[in-house]
Design an enzyme around this catalytic site. Sequence first.
Site, PDB file in Angstrom:
ATOM      1  N   ASP A   5     -17.585   8.105 -10.357  1.00  0.00           N
ATOM      2  CA  ASP A   5     -17.893   9.214 -11.267  1.00  0.00           C
ATOM      3  C   ASP A   5     -17.984   8.612 -12.670  1.00  0.00           C
ATOM      4  O   ASP A   5     -18.002   7.375 -12.830  1.00  0.00           O
ATOM      5  CB  ASP A   5     -16.845  10.340 -11.146  1.00  0.00           C
ATOM      6  CG  ASP A   5     -15.470   9.951 -11.692  1.00  0.00           C
ATOM      7  OD1 ASP A   5     -15.287   8.779 -12.098  1.00  0.00           O
ATOM      8  OD2 ASP A   5     -14.574  10.815 -11.720  1.00  0.00           O
ATOM      9  N   CYS A  49     -13.032   5.818  -9.648  1.00  0.00           N
ATOM     10  CA  CYS A  49     -12.958   6.953 -10.573  1.00  0.00           C
ATOM     11  C   CYS A  49     -11.875   6.600 -11.600  1.00  0.00           C
ATOM     12  O   CYS A  49     -11.478   5.441 -11.709  1.00  0.00           O
ATOM     13  CB  CYS A  49     -12.705   8.280  -9.850  1.00  0.00           C
ATOM     14  SG  CYS A  49     -11.156   8.445  -8.975  1.00  0.00           S
ATOM     15  N   GLY A  50     -11.445   7.597 -12.371  1.00  0.00           N
ATOM     16  CA  GLY A  50     -10.471   7.279 -13.414  1.00  0.00           C
ATOM     17  C   GLY A  50      -9.192   6.698 -12.846  1.00  0.00           C
ATOM     18  O   GLY A  50      -8.704   5.648 -13.279  1.00  0.00           O
ATOM     19  N   GLY A  65      -8.714   6.569  -9.231  1.00  0.00           N
ATOM     20  CA  GLY A  65      -8.953   6.139  -7.846  1.00  0.00           C
ATOM     21  C   GLY A  65      -8.396   7.134  -6.849  1.00  0.00           C
ATOM     22  O   GLY A  65      -8.728   7.079  -5.654  1.00  0.00           O
ATOM     23  N   GLY A  81      -8.627  10.642  -6.654  1.00  0.00           N
ATOM     24  CA  GLY A  81      -9.569  11.642  -6.149  1.00  0.00           C
ATOM     25  C   GLY A  81     -10.536  11.039  -5.150  1.00  0.00           C
ATOM     26  O   GLY A  81     -10.815  11.638  -4.099  1.00  0.00           O
ATOM     27  N   HIS A 131      -3.988  -4.976   8.112  1.00  0.00           N
ATOM     28  CA  HIS A 131      -3.272  -4.023   8.960  1.00  0.00           C
ATOM     29  C   HIS A 131      -4.044  -2.741   9.225  1.00  0.00           C
ATOM     30  O   HIS A 131      -3.906  -2.143  10.286  1.00  0.00           O
ATOM     31  CB  HIS A 131      -1.936  -3.631   8.311  1.00  0.00           C
ATOM     32  CG  HIS A 131      -0.928  -4.743   8.328  1.00  0.00           C
ATOM     33  ND1 HIS A 131       0.415  -4.533   8.098  1.00  0.00           N
ATOM     34  CD2 HIS A 131      -1.064  -6.073   8.529  1.00  0.00           C
ATOM     35  CE1 HIS A 131       1.071  -5.696   8.165  1.00  0.00           C
ATOM     36  NE2 HIS A 131       0.180  -6.648   8.415  1.00  0.00           N
ATOM     37  N   ASN A 132      -4.818  -2.295   8.233  1.00  0.00           N
ATOM     38  CA  ASN A 132      -5.434  -0.964   8.340  1.00  0.00           C
ATOM     39  C   ASN A 132      -6.947  -1.000   8.512  1.00  0.00           C
ATOM     40  O   ASN A 132      -7.574   0.043   8.645  1.00  0.00           O
ATOM     41  CB  ASN A 132      -5.093  -0.116   7.101  1.00  0.00           C
ATOM     42  CG  ASN A 132      -3.630  -0.203   6.714  1.00  0.00           C
ATOM     43  OD1 ASN A 132      -3.279  -0.813   5.702  1.00  0.00           O
ATOM     44  ND2 ASN A 132      -2.768   0.359   7.540  1.00  0.00           N
ATOM     45  N   ARG A 147      -1.830  -5.278  17.558  1.00  0.00           N
ATOM     46  CA  ARG A 147      -1.051  -4.032  17.475  1.00  0.00           C
ATOM     47  C   ARG A 147      -1.611  -3.084  16.406  1.00  0.00           C
ATOM     48  O   ARG A 147      -1.482  -1.861  16.514  1.00  0.00           O
ATOM     49  CB  ARG A 147       0.419  -4.341  17.183  1.00  0.00           C
ATOM     50  CG  ARG A 147       0.701  -4.920  15.806  1.00  0.00           C
ATOM     51  CD  ARG A 147       2.150  -5.350  15.653  1.00  0.00           C
ATOM     52  NE  ARG A 147       2.512  -5.681  14.293  1.00  0.00           N
ATOM     53  CZ  ARG A 147       2.220  -6.828  13.695  1.00  0.00           C
ATOM     54  NH1 ARG A 147       1.540  -7.766  14.332  1.00  0.00           N
ATOM     55  NH2 ARG A 147       2.615  -7.061  12.449  1.00  0.00           N
TER      56      ARG A 147
HETATM   57  C1  RB5 Z   1     -12.134  12.537 -14.244  1.00  0.00           C
HETATM   58  O1  RB5 Z   1     -11.668  12.977 -15.469  1.00  0.00           O
HETATM   59  C2  RB5 Z   1     -10.967  12.127 -13.351  1.00  0.00           C
HETATM   60  O2  RB5 Z   1     -10.249  13.245 -12.974  1.00  0.00           O
HETATM   61  C3  RB5 Z   1     -11.464  11.372 -12.151  1.00  0.00           C
HETATM   62  O3  RB5 Z   1     -12.179  10.253 -12.572  1.00  0.00           O
HETATM   63  C4  RB5 Z   1     -10.418  10.844 -11.193  1.00  0.00           C
HETATM   64  O4  RB5 Z   1      -9.415  10.167 -11.876  1.00  0.00           O
HETATM   65  C5  RB5 Z   1      -9.913  11.795 -10.201  1.00  0.00           C
HETATM   66  O5  RB5 Z   1      -9.057  11.483  -9.372  1.00  0.00           O
END
Ligand code: RB5
Length: 144
Positions: A11, A68-69, A71, A73, A101-102, A135
């Site tokens: 984003d 994102c800001g 990570g 979200g 592991h994942n 495993r």
């Molecule tokens: C955007 O302002 C921010 O909420 C988004 O980049 C992110 O951090 C969401 O988890």
Amino acid sequence: MSNIKIAVGSDHGGLEYKEKILEFLKNKGYETIDEGTYSKESCDYPEFARKVANLVAEKKADRGILICGSGIGMSIAANKVKGIRAALCSETTSARLSREHNNSNILCLGQRLIGETMAFEIVETWLNTEFAGGRHQHRIDIIE
Ligand code: RB5
């Protein structure tokens, strides 16, 4: 040189790292798909998480990177897509373990929380670490 294809998305809060990571991947010889965002204009991270996650889930990309800001979200949204194992990492040990592991297939980063040097070290570690199987595969099968 690697022949794996990596889809990348962000984003507005992750745009700068997205651009830099794309350049870094191309310089390393990876094939890339840029799913946006393409401007600093405020936008909604779940849209980009879905695009990248779908490409990976549908095997149109081998792996994905979402920024994102924080990570957070991106990781929440990407993990809603069946078959996605998105790992939010802020240091290299987590990046390595998320692969070993994942078998994480998407890496999430928080541009506002980690420095650029760390971000690149995380990306390199994550790309260069193989899944250990055994495993760990059984546990992933339980998730699926
Ligand atoms: C955007 O302002 C921010 O909420 C988004 O980049 C992110 O951090 C969401 O988890």
